[in-house]
Design an enzyme around this catalytic site. Structure first.
Site, PDB file in Angstrom:
ATOM      1  N   SER A  55       0.263  -1.284  -0.041  1.00  0.00           N
ATOM      2  CA  SER A  55      -0.432  -0.068  -0.418  1.00  0.00           C
ATOM      3  C   SER A  55       0.588   1.374  -0.168  1.00  0.00           C
ATOM      4  CB  SER A  55      -0.307   0.291   1.040  1.00  0.00           C
ATOM      5  OG  SER A  55       0.352  -0.321   2.265  1.00  0.00           O
ATOM      6  N   LYS A  87       1.134   4.250   7.169  1.00  0.00           N
ATOM      7  CA  LYS A  87      -0.089   4.617   5.685  1.00  0.00           C
ATOM      8  C   LYS A  87       0.873   7.007   5.799  1.00  0.00           C
ATOM      9  CE  LYS A  87      -2.883   1.750   4.652  1.00  0.00           C
ATOM     10  NZ  LYS A  87      -1.810   0.936   4.509  1.00  0.00           N
TER      11      LYS A  87
END
Length: 147
Positions: free
Chosen positions: A68, A105
Site C-alpha cells: 500500500s 500510512k
C-alpha cells in the site's frame, strides 16, 4: 475496484546499539557517473546507528509487509526506522495502531478530520472516526532497502 487494506503486518525490532565502532567509511564520495581517479581516501568509521537513530530509547525497526505504500518508496520487506518521540504531522509517514492492527500510512489532517493515505491507487484512504481504536505509534524517519 479499490482494495481495502486496513493493516500491514509489521515485525518490530529494537536497535542493537551495543557496538558503536561502525563500519569503514570513505569520505571522498563515490561517483555515480564516470569514475574519477583518487590518489587517497580519507578513511573514517561510520555508525549507521548514529546516522539513523536520534533517540535510541524511542527508536524501533519494523519490516514492511504489503504494497500500500509503494508510491512512497516503502516496498514489501523494507526495514523502517520509527521514532516514537517525534510529533506526528500532516504529510508525515507514520506507523499507526488501528482497530487492533498496525499499519503504515501517510497522515493527512484536513477540515474533514484525520485520514490515513496509502501511496498505491489500488488501496483506499482510511478516515479515522470516533468509532476507531486509534493511536499514532511512531513516525517513520528512514527506510532501509536491499538491492
Amino acid at each position: 475496484m479499490l482494495a481495502k487494506e486496513n493493516s500491514i503486518n509489521l515485525t518490530f525490532f529494537l536497535p542493537d546499539t551495543s557496538s558503536s565502532e561502525g563500519a569503514v567509511f570513505f569520505d571522498s564520495g563515490i561517483s555515480a557517473g564516470f569514475p574519477s581517479p583518487a590518489d587517497d581516501f580519507k578513511e573514517e568509521r561510520l555508525s549507521l546507528d548514529r546516522e539513523l537513530i536520534k533517540n535510541k530509547e524511542a527508536t524501533f525497526f519494523a519490516r514492511v509487509s504489503g504494497q500500500s505504500m509503494i508510491g512512497a518508496g516503502l516496498d514489501d520487506n523494507d526495514l523502517l526506522v520509527i521514532d516514537r518521540s517525534l510529533e506526528p504531522e500532516d504529510g508525515k509517514i507514520a506507523v499507526c495502531f488501528l482497530d487492533g492492527e498496525f499499519t503504515v500510512k501517510r497522515l493527512s489532517v484536513t477540515a474533514n478530520g484525520l485520514w490515513l493515505l496509502p501511496e498505491n491507487d489500488r488501496y483506499s484512504p482510511i478516515q479515522i472516526t470516533e468509532e476507531n481504536e486509534f493511536v499514532i505509534w511512531g513516525v517513520v524517519t528512514n527506510v532501509i532497502k536491499k538491492l
